[in-house]
Design a protein around this motif. Sequence first.
Motif, PDB file in Angstrom:
ATOM      1  N   ILE A  19      -7.948   5.247  -6.454  1.00 53.88           N
ATOM      2  CA  ILE A  19      -6.823   4.380  -6.101  1.00 53.88           C
ATOM      3  C   ILE A  19      -6.072   4.951  -4.906  1.00 53.88           C
ATOM      4  N   ALA A  20      -5.851   6.265  -4.907  1.00 54.69           N
ATOM      5  CA  ALA A  20      -5.177   6.895  -3.772  1.00 54.69           C
ATOM      6  C   ALA A  20      -5.971   6.700  -2.489  1.00 54.69           C
ATOM      7  N   MET A  21      -7.303   6.802  -2.587  1.00 57.97           N
ATOM      8  CA  MET A  21      -8.156   6.589  -1.417  1.00 57.97           C
ATOM      9  C   MET A  21      -8.040   5.157  -0.910  1.00 57.97           C
ATOM     10  N   LYS A  22      -8.086   4.185  -1.811  1.00 57.31           N
ATOM     11  CA  LYS A  22      -8.001   2.786  -1.410  1.00 57.31           C
ATOM     12  C   LYS A  22      -6.633   2.458  -0.841  1.00 57.31           C
ATOM     13  N   ALA A  23      -5.585   3.053  -1.393  1.00 58.62           N
ATOM     14  CA  ALA A  23      -4.243   2.824  -0.865  1.00 58.62           C
ATOM     15  C   ALA A  23      -4.128   3.359   0.554  1.00 58.62           C
ATOM     16  N   ALA A  24      -4.737   4.518   0.800  1.00 57.21           N
ATOM     17  CA  ALA A  24      -4.720   5.068   2.157  1.00 57.21           C
ATOM     18  C   ALA A  24      -5.495   4.176   3.117  1.00 57.21           C
ATOM     19  N   LEU A  25      -6.610   3.637   2.677  1.00 59.02           N
ATOM     20  CA  LEU A  25      -7.371   2.713   3.511  1.00 59.02           C
ATOM     21  C   LEU A  25      -6.562   1.454   3.809  1.00 59.02           C
ATOM     22  N   ALA A  26      -5.917   0.920   2.784  1.00 58.66           N
ATOM     23  CA  ALA A  26      -5.102  -0.276   2.977  1.00 58.66           C
ATOM     24  C   ALA A  26      -3.934   0.004   3.907  1.00 58.66           C
ATOM     25  N   SER A  60       0.808  -1.218   0.000  1.00 58.70           N
ATOM     26  CA  SER A  60       0.000   0.000   0.000  1.00 58.70           C
ATOM     27  C   SER A  60       0.838   1.264   0.000  1.00 58.70           C
ATOM     28  N   ASP A  61       2.019   1.225   0.619  1.00 60.66           N
ATOM     29  CA  ASP A  61       2.865   2.427   0.630  1.00 60.66           C
ATOM     30  C   ASP A  61       3.335   2.774  -0.778  1.00 60.66           C
ATOM     31  N   ARG A  62       3.730   1.753  -1.539  1.00 57.75           N
ATOM     32  CA  ARG A  62       4.132   1.980  -2.932  1.00 57.75           C
ATOM     33  C   ARG A  62       2.928   2.439  -3.762  1.00 57.75           C
ATOM     34  N   ALA A  63       1.761   1.857  -3.500  1.00 60.82           N
ATOM     35  CA  ALA A  63       0.561   2.255  -4.227  1.00 60.82           C
ATOM     36  C   ALA A  63       0.243   3.723  -3.983  1.00 60.82           C
ATOM     37  N   ARG A  64       0.390   4.170  -2.755  1.00 63.28           N
ATOM     38  CA  ARG A  64       0.112   5.578  -2.428  1.00 63.28           C
ATOM     39  C   ARG A  64       1.067   6.502  -3.178  1.00 63.28           C
ATOM     40  N   ARG A  65       2.346   6.137  -3.212  1.00 63.79           N
ATOM     41  CA  ARG A  65       3.325   6.983  -3.906  1.00 63.79           C
ATOM     42  C   ARG A  65       3.022   7.058  -5.397  1.00 63.79           C
ATOM     43  N   LEU A  66       2.743   5.906  -5.999  1.00 61.74           N
ATOM     44  CA  LEU A  66       2.450   5.891  -7.435  1.00 61.74           C
ATOM     45  C   LEU A  66       1.152   6.629  -7.754  1.00 61.74           C
ATOM     46  N   ALA A  67       0.147   6.459  -6.890  1.00 60.55           N
ATOM     47  CA  ALA A  67      -1.113   7.173  -7.108  1.00 60.55           C
ATOM     48  C   ALA A  67      -0.898   8.672  -7.027  1.00 60.55           C
ATOM     49  N   GLY A  68      -0.010   9.098  -6.125  1.00 60.12           N
ATOM     50  CA  GLY A  68       0.304  10.517  -6.027  1.00 60.12           C
ATOM     51  C   GLY A  68       0.908  11.060  -7.315  1.00 60.12           C
ATOM     52  N   GLU A  69       1.755  10.250  -7.980  1.00 68.32           N
ATOM     53  CA  GLU A  69       2.333  10.665  -9.255  1.00 68.32           C
ATOM     54  C   GLU A  69       1.246  10.852 -10.313  1.00 68.32           C
ATOM     55  N   ALA A 113      -7.618   8.830   3.600  1.00 69.12           N
ATOM     56  CA  ALA A 113      -8.612   8.282   2.678  1.00 69.12           C
ATOM     57  C   ALA A 113      -9.809   9.209   2.575  1.00 69.12           C
ATOM     58  N   LEU A 114     -10.252   9.738   3.715  1.00 70.73           N
ATOM     59  CA  LEU A 114     -11.382  10.664   3.711  1.00 70.73           C
ATOM     60  C   LEU A 114     -11.055  11.925   2.917  1.00 70.73           C
ATOM     61  N   ALA A 115      -9.843  12.421   3.046  1.00 67.16           N
ATOM     62  CA  ALA A 115      -9.457  13.626   2.307  1.00 67.16           C
ATOM     63  C   ALA A 115      -9.535  13.377   0.802  1.00 67.16           C
ATOM     64  N   HIS A 116      -9.059  12.222   0.362  1.00 66.07           N
ATOM     65  CA  HIS A 116      -9.163  11.880  -1.063  1.00 66.07           C
ATOM     66  C   HIS A 116     -10.634  11.756  -1.477  1.00 66.07           C
ATOM     67  N   ALA A 117     -11.439  11.130  -0.615  1.00 66.78           N
ATOM     68  CA  ALA A 117     -12.858  10.954  -0.937  1.00 66.78           C
ATOM     69  C   ALA A 117     -13.560  12.295  -1.066  1.00 66.78           C
ATOM     70  N   GLU A 118     -13.253  13.226  -0.181  1.00 65.77           N
ATOM     71  CA  GLU A 118     -13.901  14.538  -0.228  1.00 65.77           C
ATOM     72  C   GLU A 118     -13.493  15.307  -1.482  1.00 65.77           C
ATOM     73  N   ARG A 119     -12.206  15.233  -1.820  1.00 66.31           N
ATOM     74  CA  ARG A 119     -11.758  15.913  -3.053  1.00 66.31           C
ATOM     75  C   ARG A 119     -12.400  15.262  -4.275  1.00 66.31           C
ATOM     76  N   GLY A 120     -12.439  13.936  -4.270  1.00 66.01           N
ATOM     77  CA  GLY A 120     -13.043  13.240  -5.388  1.00 66.01           C
ATOM     78  C   GLY A 120     -14.521  13.538  -5.526  1.00 66.01           C
ATOM     79  N   ALA A 121     -15.230  13.594  -4.393  1.00 63.66           N
ATOM     80  CA  ALA A 121     -16.667  13.844  -4.428  1.00 63.66           C
ATOM     81  C   ALA A 121     -16.987  15.257  -4.909  1.00 63.66           C
ATOM     82  N   ARG A 122     -16.122  16.189  -4.601  1.00 69.89           N
ATOM     83  CA  ARG A 122     -16.344  17.554  -5.100  1.00 69.89           C
ATOM     84  C   ARG A 122     -16.220  17.611  -6.615  1.00 69.89           C
TER      85      ARG A 122
END
Length: 338
Positions: free
Chosen positions: A152-159, A129-138, A166-175
């Motif tokens: 993907i960034a949200m799921k990586a944070a959850l994992a 999940s740490d690698r997933a978060r970094r790649l999703a950030g790119e 994860a909530l921060a990604h969800a809120e940005r995504g929902a907006r």
Amino acid sequence: MTDRANLLLVLNAAKLAGRPDYIRHVAADWLSAWPGDREVTRLLAAAEGELGFEELASGRLAALVVVDPEDPVANQALAAILRAQGMAARARIFECCALALRLTPLPEQAPVWAVSMAEALAALRSGHSDRARRLAGEVLVADPDLPLPTLIAMKAALADEQPEAALAHAERGARRWPETLAFRLVQALHWIRQGENARGVEALHRCAADDPTAAVAYRYLGGENPYMRLWPVSLVASLSRPIPADVAAVLGENRLAPAGAGTAALASEPDPAAELAAGVAISRLLHEAEGEEPAIQPKPWEAFQGPDAGAAVKNETAEDVRQELQRLSVRLNAASAA
């Protein structure tokens, strides 16, 4: 009345019979009752594309990949119809999404951000999940104007057991993509945890209306989550046209079961994305600590309220329910006496 299992049987028979016109009519009937049924919408879009209504089909599919970005079938179908419309560059984007979701190698001409996205999904699948978060950030820096990288960034944070990130990604995504179910689920559960119960339950009712087969809900909440009772148990609707002879001939021995025979496996349609990591980790947003009971439990009467659920949330009490049952009993007795 026809239930969903029989409907899919008829639609697939119509596809084999070469009757996209009948698919279009039947799917439209069903979607007038259950507009959030994405599998039927995919079949409708395919029929419309075959009939030459490419703009309609591409619009439906584009909406589907926003509601559920993890659907590889919808991504691939959208890519195909965009290519048929001459939009090869746009089609390549959704082809990359479909391949990445299936963990299939991307073509050499794939954008750099798509390669990072595919690697992030692979890292999630393998538990990194740490690698997933970094790649999703790119990928987010590249900003390909798709909800999938944010999801993907949200799921990586959850994992990675970081629900606040994860909530921060969800809120940005929902907006940016308010129709995306996964973002809305995370927000709804967060509101419930914060004590905004009416707001959270209303949001879950809306999610249930937009995901009546519970495919996304099962992916994120798991079948044992108490809030799954907010989703419909069975789906039935009336069809305005009889089955044509050529479609009936294809059905052959596959006789239709009685309507309402059960839809316990509604969410079991093939879904490679469901295997991605962090599936039920969202439910942790309901807990203050591991093993703690959910912030609130749905009331016994707080079941699915229909496709238009969420327009208003009733603050029902046990007394309200008791009185309603009494009124129903009086009406039934009156009908029997007549």
